[in-house]
Write a protein that holds these residues in place. Structure first.
Motif, PDB file in Angstrom:
ATOM      1  N   GLU A  54      15.513 -54.168  24.729  1.00  0.00           N
ATOM      2  CA  GLU A  54      16.948 -53.960  24.652  1.00  0.00           C
ATOM      3  C   GLU A  54      17.638 -55.033  25.483  1.00  0.00           C
ATOM      4  O   GLU A  54      17.067 -55.589  26.421  1.00  0.00           O
ATOM      5  CB  GLU A  54      17.313 -52.575  25.202  1.00  0.00           C
ATOM      6  N   ASN A  89      21.846 -61.154  20.105  1.00  0.00           N
ATOM      7  CA  ASN A  89      21.131 -59.937  19.730  1.00  0.00           C
ATOM      8  C   ASN A  89      21.257 -58.859  20.813  1.00  0.00           C
ATOM      9  O   ASN A  89      20.282 -58.204  21.193  1.00  0.00           O
ATOM     10  CB  ASN A  89      19.656 -60.246  19.464  1.00  0.00           C
ATOM     11  N   SER A 101      32.258 -53.947  17.026  1.00  0.00           N
ATOM     12  CA  SER A 101      30.857 -54.024  17.488  1.00  0.00           C
ATOM     13  C   SER A 101      29.950 -53.097  16.686  1.00  0.00           C
ATOM     14  O   SER A 101      29.274 -52.243  17.261  1.00  0.00           O
ATOM     15  CB  SER A 101      30.789 -53.669  18.982  1.00  0.00           C
ATOM     16  N   HIS A 102      29.931 -53.256  15.391  1.00  0.00           N
ATOM     17  CA  HIS A 102      29.104 -52.401  14.538  1.00  0.00           C
ATOM     18  C   HIS A 102      27.620 -52.596  14.869  1.00  0.00           C
ATOM     19  O   HIS A 102      27.123 -53.718  14.945  1.00  0.00           O
ATOM     20  CB  HIS A 102      29.357 -52.729  13.062  1.00  0.00           C
ATOM     21  N   GLY A 103      26.917 -51.499  15.090  1.00  0.00           N
ATOM     22  CA  GLY A 103      25.489 -51.567  15.390  1.00  0.00           C
ATOM     23  C   GLY A 103      25.169 -51.795  16.848  1.00  0.00           C
ATOM     24  O   GLY A 103      23.997 -51.897  17.221  1.00  0.00           O
ATOM     25  N   ILE A 104      26.191 -51.893  17.699  1.00  0.00           N
ATOM     26  CA  ILE A 104      25.984 -52.106  19.134  1.00  0.00           C
ATOM     27  C   ILE A 104      26.522 -50.896  19.890  1.00  0.00           C
ATOM     28  O   ILE A 104      27.658 -50.468  19.649  1.00  0.00           O
ATOM     29  CB  ILE A 104      26.692 -53.390  19.620  1.00  0.00           C
ATOM     30  N   ASP A 105      25.730 -50.345  20.792  1.00  0.00           N
ATOM     31  CA  ASP A 105      26.178 -49.212  21.598  1.00  0.00           C
ATOM     32  C   ASP A 105      27.177 -49.689  22.648  1.00  0.00           C
ATOM     33  O   ASP A 105      26.973 -50.720  23.293  1.00  0.00           O
ATOM     34  CB  ASP A 105      24.995 -48.540  22.306  1.00  0.00           C
ATOM     35  N   SER A 161      22.106 -55.310  22.324  1.00  0.00           N
ATOM     36  CA  SER A 161      22.040 -53.959  21.760  1.00  0.00           C
ATOM     37  C   SER A 161      23.009 -52.990  22.430  1.00  0.00           C
ATOM     38  O   SER A 161      23.337 -51.952  21.870  1.00  0.00           O
ATOM     39  CB  SER A 161      20.611 -53.408  21.881  1.00  0.00           C
ATOM     40  N   ARG A 179      26.736 -60.914  19.195  1.00  0.00           N
ATOM     41  CA  ARG A 179      26.069 -61.094  17.899  1.00  0.00           C
ATOM     42  C   ARG A 179      25.023 -62.203  17.983  1.00  0.00           C
ATOM     43  O   ARG A 179      23.907 -62.060  17.471  1.00  0.00           O
ATOM     44  CB  ARG A 179      27.108 -61.441  16.826  1.00  0.00           C
TER      45      ARG A 179
END
Length: 645
Positions: A259, A344, A370-374, A346, A341
């Motif tokens: 991560e 990478n 921030s789609h896909g990122i916590d 997370s 982005r």
């Protein structure tokens, strides 16, 4: 979620074995560190340490006391009497004689185990190190095992949580990396009720002090919360050791993929606290930590206090093992998303908006894009100060607007003189000059402002009917729209170029320093060539004096670089210490910080070849975390080349 397949192959991962090999090589000649961890004074850390040391002594180990605080407790005094005690060093400070651990005396005596109480203690001014934990690190490197004590409130990553519990921020802290490298951590634990009984019986403090302590720090609620922190920290530490053990022996287990946590900070009093919180979160997820800051391109230069806040936060991130990234930009949210982005990432940690920040903060744009990122929002603990109001408000009128208005007035005056000589279309071309200048040199909103005012002035002074804002010829309306389009396009491109140029320059410095140095070092035939290449590269950062110091029969001497380097007796002693201990020392460090120079050892796994010595004219602007990383990379590359030769 991705998983490793070491359990299917029945063998450990190569990177795990490599990590163990490097760790074992590094610790082969070092002493072992045993930490006695408690949640408050009086739980029995020092007593337990002395009991274990007495057992080691009975087993035939050579054990001495380097520094001990018995607080005149009879039982503790009785145990301490069983050991040889190394006399402390006496340091004069403001007409006081302060007692500190005598590192040199312990090293000369060179026992197998030395007891050093109060790991988080701050040494007296003028000591070799700022903190006692650095004394301990030097003893470990000398091959002496150390038993030491510390309370949970002094561990750096727990500092903010403790401040929220007890209402006081503890200033004496120890970096978590020391505990990560410890060979053993022993939790010394008793119930809060039992601790209060000991306190009231005078076994922790004298009676008057005990009553005050019970009413303030030693309240049952405080003790329960601190005990929970200590137990949790110990559980996390044990869990990490267990995972390491299982991985190196290929014991099956679901190992999560790597991560990356990006913590985004800006200058403010809570920036350092946020970095610590991010470190705790990264440790929980076993994630790589990246500390990210965007320098806003506006007229508000950072104050000295804001610069200190930011640099301290970045330095804390570097000390905790994080990667430091600084960008320049006008759109904070865009820069955060772009970097996340590309790298990478997370998880992203952002400061929770407050007050006007709720309206103006880029946090919401980051969340939306921030789609896909916590996303983790950080809330400062306690009642700490927030970002100053003037920093949250946009700056509506700056020197850029004033310059644009002056240009518009000047060009309008020229056009008034030419109004009877040339036609309106040519006047319009001249009137576009302020728009082009502001678009090229200033921000997009300033360029838009200039375009709007220029249009307004031209319409009033040069379009029929004069001295009104009405337009009878629609060709002018189309031209005015072109004004705005030109301003936006040129300004956007120029702004982006201004933001990219410093980043490109910084990247070029890093690439040139590492790749250029690497190529040169590969071709080097002698150690002297390596020293001279390093000295040449050291001149590329800022004005100052630079040298590579090499050992000789009379100590360190200048082997390459500037012959006028200020190598006074004081500077030479600092450089010698860095050479003998293999640690960075001097200005901007916690090791002998009173010096002018900044000294980095050329250290390989096997030996130390010399010292890179930097004496910058303006060290406060040059010795920033990003540059320190470059300097350390240069030293590592140089040491590898010297080891080859």
């Amino acid at each position: 979620m991705a998983y490793d397949r070491c359990e299917e192959e029945g063998r450990p991962r190569a990177e795990d074995l490599l990590f163990i090999a490097r760790r074992d090589e590094r610790k082969a000649n070092e002493g072992k560190l045993t930490v006695y961890l408690g949640y408050a004074a009086g739980v029995g850390k020092t007593y337990s340490m002395l009991q274990d040391a007495l057992q080691r002594q009975r087993e035939g180990k050579d054990v001495v006391v380097g520094y001990i605080e018995t607080h005149d407790r009879p039982e503790t005094n009785l145990l301490a009497d069983n050991f040889e005690i190394i006399p402390t060093a006496s340091i004069k400070h403001q007409n006081l004689s302060l007692k500190e651990l005598d590192i040199d005396a312990v090293i000369r005596r060179h026992p197998q185990i030395v007891l050093v109480d109060e790991l988080a203690h701050t040494n007296a001014p003028g000591s070799r190190h700022v903190k006692r934990h650095q004394d301990v690190e030097e003893l470990l490197q000398a091959g002496i095992s150390v038993y030491t004590t510390v309370n949970i409130q002094h561990i750096e990553s727990q500092n903010d949580a403790v401040a929220q519990i007890i209402g006081i921020r503890v200033s004496e802290i120890v970096p978590d990396t020391l505990f990560s490298d410890a060979d053993e951590i022993r939790l010394i634990d008793i119930t809060p009720e039992e601790l209060n009984i000991r306190l009231k019986a005078g076994k922790v403090y004298v009676k008057d002090m005990a009553e005050t302590a019970v009413q303030s720090f030693f309240r049952i609620g405080n003790l329960l919360a601190l005990r929970q922190l200590a137990l949790r920290y110990m559980a996390e530490s044990t869990d990490k050791r267990m995972i390491g053990y299982m991985r190196t022996r290929a014991i099956p287990g679901p190992w999560p993929a790597a991560e990356r946590l990006l913590v985004c900070i800006r200058p403010g009093p809570t920036a350092e606290h946020m970095v610590r919180a991010a470190y705790r979160l990264a440790a929980r997820f076993d994630a790589d930590l990246i500390v990210f800051s965007v320098d806003i391109d506006d007229d508000r230069a950072l104050s000295s206090q804001e610069r200190a806040w930011l640099n301290q936060a970045l330095e804390t991130g570097r000390r905790l093992g994080g990667r430091i990234v600084r960008y320049r930009g006008n759109d904070v949210a865009e820069e955060i998303i772009r970097y996340a982005r590309r790298s990478n990432v997370s998880m992203i940690m952002l400061g929770k908006p407050h007050g006007l920040d709720v309206i103006l903060s880029p946090v919401y744009r980051v969340i939306r894009q921030s789609h896909g990122i916590d996303i983790h929002l950080y809330e400062p603990k306690g009642n700490g100060a927030h970002i100053p109001l003037q920093r949250r408000l946009p700056l509506f009128f700056t020197a850029e607007y004033a310059v644009s208005l002056i240009l518009i007035i000047a060009v309008a005056g020229v056009n008034l003189l030419l109004r009877e000589i040339i036609g309106p279309s040519n006047l319009l071309i001249i009137q576009v000059f302020p728009v082009l200048v502001s678009a090229f040199f200033f921000r997009p909103r300033v360029a838009l402002f200039t375009a709007f005012v220029s249009i307004l002035v031209f319409d009033i002074l040069f379009v029929h009917p004069y001295y009104t804002i009405s337009i009878t010829d629609w060709e002018y309306f189309i031209a005015f729209i072109g004004y705005a389009a030109i301003a936006l396009i040129i300004s956007s491109l120029a702004t982006r170029l201004r933001h990219l140029l410093p980043q490109i320059w910084q990247s070029e410095v890093e690439v040139e320093t590492t790749s250029g140095l690497s190529r040169g070092l590969v071709e080097a035939k002698t150690r002297q060539e390596v020293f001279e290449m390093l000295a040449d590269q050291m001149h590329n950062f800022a004005p100052g004096a630079f040298a590579v110091l090499i050992p000789s029969s009379v100590g360190l001497q200048i082997g390459a670089g500037d012959a006028f380097y200020p190598l006074s007796d004081k500077e030479k002693a600092i450089a010698q210490w860095a050479y003998e201990n293999g640690q960075i020392a001097g200005h901007g460090t916690d090791n002998l910080p009173a010096g002018r120079g900044y000294y980095i050892p050329l250290k390989s796994h096997r030996m130390i070849f010399g010292i890179m010595a930097f004496a910058f004219d303006k060290p406060e602007k040059t010795l920033i975390p990003e540059n320190k990383e470059i300097f350390e990379t240069m030293a590592s590359l140089g040491a590898l080349a010297l080891e080859r030769l």
